[in-house]
Design a protein around this motif. Structure first.
Motif, mmCIF file in Angstrom:
data_model
loop_
_atom_site.group_PDB
_atom_site.id
_atom_site.type_symbol
_atom_site.label_atom_id
_atom_site.label_comp_id
_atom_site.label_asym_id
_atom_site.label_seq_id
_atom_site.Cartn_x
_atom_site.Cartn_y
_atom_site.Cartn_z
ATOM 1 N N ALA A 251 0.528 -1.558 0.131
ATOM 2 C CA ALA A 251 -0.213 0.020 0.335
ATOM 3 C C ALA A 251 0.386 1.309 0.056
ATOM 4 N N PRO A 252 1.208 1.193 -1.018
ATOM 5 C CA PRO A 252 1.899 2.931 -1.367
ATOM 6 C C PRO A 252 1.384 3.580 -0.718
ATOM 7 N N ARG A 253 2.628 4.952 0.255
ATOM 8 C CA ARG A 253 2.160 6.280 0.247
ATOM 9 C C ARG A 253 2.422 7.143 -0.633
ATOM 10 N N GLY A 263 -6.675 17.084 -8.246
ATOM 11 C CA GLY A 263 -6.309 15.977 -6.956
ATOM 12 C C GLY A 263 -7.634 14.843 -6.614
ATOM 13 N N LEU A 264 -8.244 15.269 -6.091
ATOM 14 C CA LEU A 264 -9.607 14.875 -5.356
ATOM 15 C C LEU A 264 -9.938 13.254 -6.296
ATOM 16 N N ALA A 265 -9.958 14.343 -7.436
ATOM 17 C CA ALA A 265 -10.140 11.892 -8.730
ATOM 18 C C ALA A 265 -9.245 11.712 -7.862
ATOM 19 N N THR A 266 -8.080 11.953 -8.300
ATOM 20 C CA THR A 266 -6.630 11.314 -7.929
ATOM 21 C C THR A 266 -6.136 10.311 -7.289
ATOM 22 N N ALA A 267 -6.833 11.034 -5.966
ATOM 23 C CA ALA A 267 -6.950 10.105 -4.120
ATOM 24 C C ALA A 267 -7.588 9.289 -4.439
ATOM 25 N N PHE A 268 -9.061 9.274 -4.844
ATOM 26 C CA PHE A 268 -10.219 8.093 -4.768
ATOM 27 C C PHE A 268 -9.988 7.311 -5.729
ATOM 28 N N ALA A 269 -9.364 7.889 -6.788
ATOM 29 C CA ALA A 269 -8.411 6.703 -7.991
ATOM 30 C C ALA A 269 -7.530 5.680 -7.000
ATOM 31 N N LEU A 270 -6.163 6.277 -6.523
ATOM 32 C CA LEU A 270 -5.343 5.746 -5.606
ATOM 33 C C LEU A 270 -5.821 5.270 -4.889
ATOM 34 N N GLN A 271 -6.647 5.627 -3.357
ATOM 35 C CA GLN A 271 -7.579 4.470 -2.459
ATOM 36 C C GLN A 271 -8.328 3.294 -2.804
ATOM 37 N N ARG A 272 -9.412 3.794 -4.441
ATOM 38 C CA ARG A 272 -9.914 2.602 -4.408
ATOM 39 C C ARG A 272 -8.352 1.791 -4.720
ATOM 40 N N CYS A 275 -4.248 1.924 -1.515
ATOM 41 C CA CYS A 275 -3.060 3.310 -1.062
ATOM 42 C C CYS A 275 -3.177 3.663 -0.287
ATOM 43 N N ASN A 276 -2.761 4.454 0.492
ATOM 44 C CA ASN A 276 -2.127 4.980 1.580
ATOM 45 C C ASN A 276 -2.087 7.162 1.210
ATOM 46 N N VAL A 277 -3.423 7.426 1.426
ATOM 47 C CA VAL A 277 -3.136 8.698 0.717
ATOM 48 C C VAL A 277 -3.594 9.791 1.416
ATOM 49 N N ARG A 278 -3.045 11.382 0.918
ATOM 50 C CA ARG A 278 -3.516 12.244 1.687
ATOM 51 C C ARG A 278 -3.151 13.327 0.887
ATOM 52 N N VAL A 279 -4.031 13.647 1.188
ATOM 53 C CA VAL A 279 -4.607 15.430 0.513
ATOM 54 C C VAL A 279 -3.843 16.385 0.813
ATOM 55 N N PHE A 280 -2.960 17.128 0.812
ATOM 56 C CA PHE A 280 -3.090 18.519 1.053
ATOM 57 C C PHE A 280 -3.306 19.641 0.247
ATOM 58 N N ASP A 281 -3.959 21.081 0.910
ATOM 59 C CA ASP A 281 -4.779 22.128 0.050
ATOM 60 C C ASP A 281 -5.054 22.894 1.239
ATOM 61 N N PRO A 282 -3.990 23.962 1.982
ATOM 62 C CA PRO A 282 -4.984 25.390 2.863
ATOM 63 C C PRO A 282 -6.028 25.919 2.553
ATOM 64 N N ALA A 283 -6.605 25.151 1.443
ATOM 65 C CA ALA A 283 -8.267 26.162 1.215
ATOM 66 C C ALA A 283 -9.209 24.777 1.328
ATOM 67 N N LEU A 591 -3.395 8.073 -14.631
ATOM 68 C CA LEU A 591 -2.805 8.152 -13.541
ATOM 69 C C LEU A 591 -2.291 6.895 -12.547
ATOM 70 N N ALA A 592 -3.244 6.733 -11.842
ATOM 71 C CA ALA A 592 -3.083 5.738 -10.494
ATOM 72 C C ALA A 592 -3.161 4.772 -11.406
ATOM 73 N N ASP A 593 -3.934 4.279 -12.570
ATOM 74 C CA ASP A 593 -3.521 2.603 -13.272
ATOM 75 C C ASP A 593 -1.665 2.369 -13.847
ATOM 76 N N ARG A 594 -0.906 3.966 -14.209
ATOM 77 C CA ARG A 594 0.130 3.626 -14.700
ATOM 78 C C ARG A 594 0.940 3.563 -13.551
ATOM 79 N N LEU A 595 0.975 4.372 -12.514
ATOM 80 C CA LEU A 595 1.678 4.149 -11.400
ATOM 81 C C LEU A 595 1.756 2.924 -10.925
ATOM 82 N N LEU A 596 1.051 2.178 -11.154
ATOM 83 C CA LEU A 596 0.447 1.199 -10.401
ATOM 84 C C LEU A 596 1.004 -0.201 -11.173
ATOM 85 N N ASP A 597 0.825 -0.136 -12.360
ATOM 86 C CA ASP A 597 1.217 -1.049 -13.804
ATOM 87 C C ASP A 597 0.053 -1.552 -13.646
ATOM 88 N N LEU A 598 -0.731 -0.955 -13.838
ATOM 89 C CA LEU A 598 -2.448 -1.670 -13.819
ATOM 90 C C LEU A 598 -3.089 -1.662 -15.659
#
Length: 617
Positions: A251-253, A263-272, A275-283, A591-598
């Motif tokens: 489970a990559p961090r 960013g939110l769609a990417t985090a959701f795709a990776l979490q699904r 992956c262990n995901v954390r989103v950063f945004d001051p707003a 992006l999620a598929d390429r990062l994880l070779d799917l």
């Protein structure tokens, strides 16, 4: 698994659907002079020949990410039975990706008939039919709610399709009509691509025992053995590719910088995908341009550009799938208006409409219809049934509810070490080491976190909410020059301006986002063709909203690994401009598929249009 070699572009072209007839209670394909199933018990045959031959129940129970490839989608029987086993055996956090190919897809009605006769009318078969793509060549993704599973359905001839696909495969269903009647599927060109996509140790099962198939599989590196056939068949083939594939249950961090829709769609795709995901945004969620209260999902087909049409179709389908998933899980419905009419009200728009009409919807992904829309004059128009207007801020809020809490720290720096990636994120954020960092914002005001962001510029857009004697358009969005999103009787959001500023990552202060009266007037001028907006005395300005969009020269996003550290650890999903709703969700999936070779959701030639290293001059 190696990357695909350069191969010709696959046109976004209509395909002939398969004819289905029933003979002795079995579905039969006259084109191939063969039945879809080889026995009177097709469910038992599929389990033995494909599912058990690949030891899928045991592999599913082990967890992790697993990818299955299939040559011959047919009726979807193998996919649906595989999903039954997946739901039964896979632990929480596991992820299944299925790639299936079909040259002549059945019609939705024929598919429904087969499913009913086979007793497969369950939640997954209904999800499959609800998202079943139009008969257009290319890749089409289907999501199975609650299953942590996706299907990438490739329509067209197998060899050229496989040559344009990235992603590692762990197990194969070599299905399809008999080699003697379907030689286009059983040949060395196809088997070479299967071997290229296979991870070490990848297994296969097939009902055929033809000697040439065995020799061709051995020639590309598979170890092949005979097994007892199912039913009246004497033998079949099973086997595996040499080597052992590493387990994919890690489970990559991953840190995602930016909580806009990308960013939110990417985090959701990776979490699904576990992956262990954390989103950063001051707003917070949707705090920037994705805080738009009235955005439009409008496909962008082109009369001749095949890759743009693949991207427009995949983007529309991906956004609608994510929208459905957010609504299902959170009960948040951000949709303001269904359907979009595009009017040829200017010379440029008129020419665009006419060129698309001449090309025909069947050659542009069936994204538009020649009918429909508001009756606002003699200009030509197109109707996009899958387009919509929605509250993008509400959409982002819904996605954020499906993720861990967003860290409201501003990321100001990024450093790479052998141990991982370190973010400079302010004193309130505890230090951490990340396996990957996704940059999903190009917000100005600080030094760029990677060199590709130097290419990004910014555009300020203003929306205006009005009350006016607007026509009743039946709840559709009207666009052509500017757009008008109805909110109810006499009210609408209109916009949006497109004011260029300076490069996004400069150290200068961010662009001014103060609403301007002249931008309200510009929005109204762009929509002067709309009945009810020609008399300023009858228009009341109710509200304004402005946001900063990031763009590059060709107006397509930057998606993929940065050259920053050379190790595919820093990734980009930025610069969606005014088309974040169309591009961001499918970009997140890719992006999620390429990062994880799917298996990826876009053809390689299409994905190359988004490469951050592409020339932009």
């Amino acid at each position: 698994m190696v990357h695909p070699a350069h191969s010709p572009t696959i046109p976004c072209e209509p395909l002939a659907q398969a004819e289905l007839v029933w003979r002795d209670g079995r579905p039969y394909a006259p084109q191939y002079q063969d039945a879809y199933f080889g026995s009177d018990d097709p469910r038992s045959e599929a389990r033995e020949v494909f599912i058990d031959a690949n030891r899928l129940p045991q592999r599913f129970a082990a967890g992790g990410r697993i990818a299955i490839g299939e040559t011959g989608f047919g009726t979807g029987l193998n996919v649906l039975l595989t999903l039954q086993q997946w739901r039964r055996h896979a632990p929480e956090g596991a992820f299944l990706s299925i790639l299936s190919l079909e040259a002549h897809p059945l019609s939705p009605d024929a598919l429904h008939e087969v499913h009913q006769r086979l007793g497969l009318d369950d939640a997954d078969s209904r999800a499959l039919r609800a998202q079943y793509p139009p008969p257009v060549s290319g890749l089409h993704r289907i999501i199975f709610p609650g299953a942590q599973a996706v299907l990438t359905l490739g329509l067209g001839d197998a060899a050229p399709l496989l040559a344009q696909i990235r992603g590692g495969i762990d197990a194969w269903f070599l299905d399809g009509f008999a080699p003697r009647s379907n030689p286009g599927l059983w040949n060395t060109a196809v088997f070479r691509q299967i071997a290229r996509l296979s991870r070490p140790g990848a297994t296969f099962g097939t009902y055929t025992a033809a000697g040439q198939v065995r020799r061709d599989l051995e020639a590309v590196g598979f170890e092949v053995e005979r097994a007892p056939g199912h039913g009246h068949k004497r033998e079949r083939l099973i086997g595996h590719l040499a080597g052992t594939s590493p387990r994919t249950d890690n489970a990559p961090r991953i840190a995602v910088v930016g909580a806009g829709v990308a960013g939110l769609a990417t985090a959701f795709a990776l979490q699904r995908r576990g992956c262990n995901v954390r989103v950063f945004d001051p707003a917070g969620a949707g705090g920037g341009a994705s805080g738009n209260p009235a955005a439009v999902l409008l496909p962008n087909p082109h009369p001749t550009d095949t890759e743009l049409n693949h991207l427009a179709l995949a983007g529309t389908r991906s956004t609608r799938a994510l929208l459905a998933e957010v609504t299902r899980q959170t009960r948040i419905d951000p949709v303001l208006a269904e359907g979009v009419s595009f009017h040829g009200v200017s010379a440029h728009a008129r020419k665009r409409v006419q060129r698309l009409q001449h090309a025909g919807p069947e050659h542009t992904g069936f994204l538009f219809e020649r009918r429909g829309g508001p009756d606002s004059g003699p200009e030509p128009r197109l109707y996009y049934p899958q387009g919509c207007g929605l509250n993008l801020a509400r959409f982002c809020s819904g996605i954020a509810q499906l993720l861990p809490a967003i860290a409201t720290s501003r990321v100001t720096g990024l450093s790479a070490t052998d141990a991982g990636l370190h973010l400079e994120a302010g004193p309130t954020e505890p230090p951490g080491v990340w396996d990957h960092v996704i940059l999903a914002t190009a917000a100005p005001g600080g030094r760029p976190l990677c060199p590709e962001l130097e290419q990004v510029s910014t555009v300020v857009g203003q929306m205006t909410r009005i009350r006016a004697p607007l026509p009743d358009w039946g709840g559709e969005v009207a666009t052509g020059r500017g757009y008008c999103i109805p909110l109810g009787p006499g009210e609408a959001w209109i916009g949006a301006t497109y004011r260029h500023t300076q490069p996004a990552p400069s150290s200068n202060p961010p662009p001014d986002t103060t609403p301007h009266t002249q931008d309200d007037q510009l929005n109204l001028e762009h929509l002067a063709w709309v009945p009810g907006l020609h008399d300023p005395s009858r228009i009341e300005i109710l509200e304004r909203w402005t946001g900063i969009r990031a763009v590059v020269r060709d107006r397509l996003p930057l998606l993929g690994p940065s050259r920053r550290d050379g190790g595919n650890r820093v990734w980009l999903n930025v610069a969606h401009g005014s088309r974040g709703l169309l591009y961001a969700p499918v970009a997140a999936e890719l992006l999620a598929d390429r990062l994880l070779d799917l298996p990826e959701p876009l053809l390689d030639s299409t994905a190359a249009r988004l490469d951050p290293q592409r020339p932009l001059a």
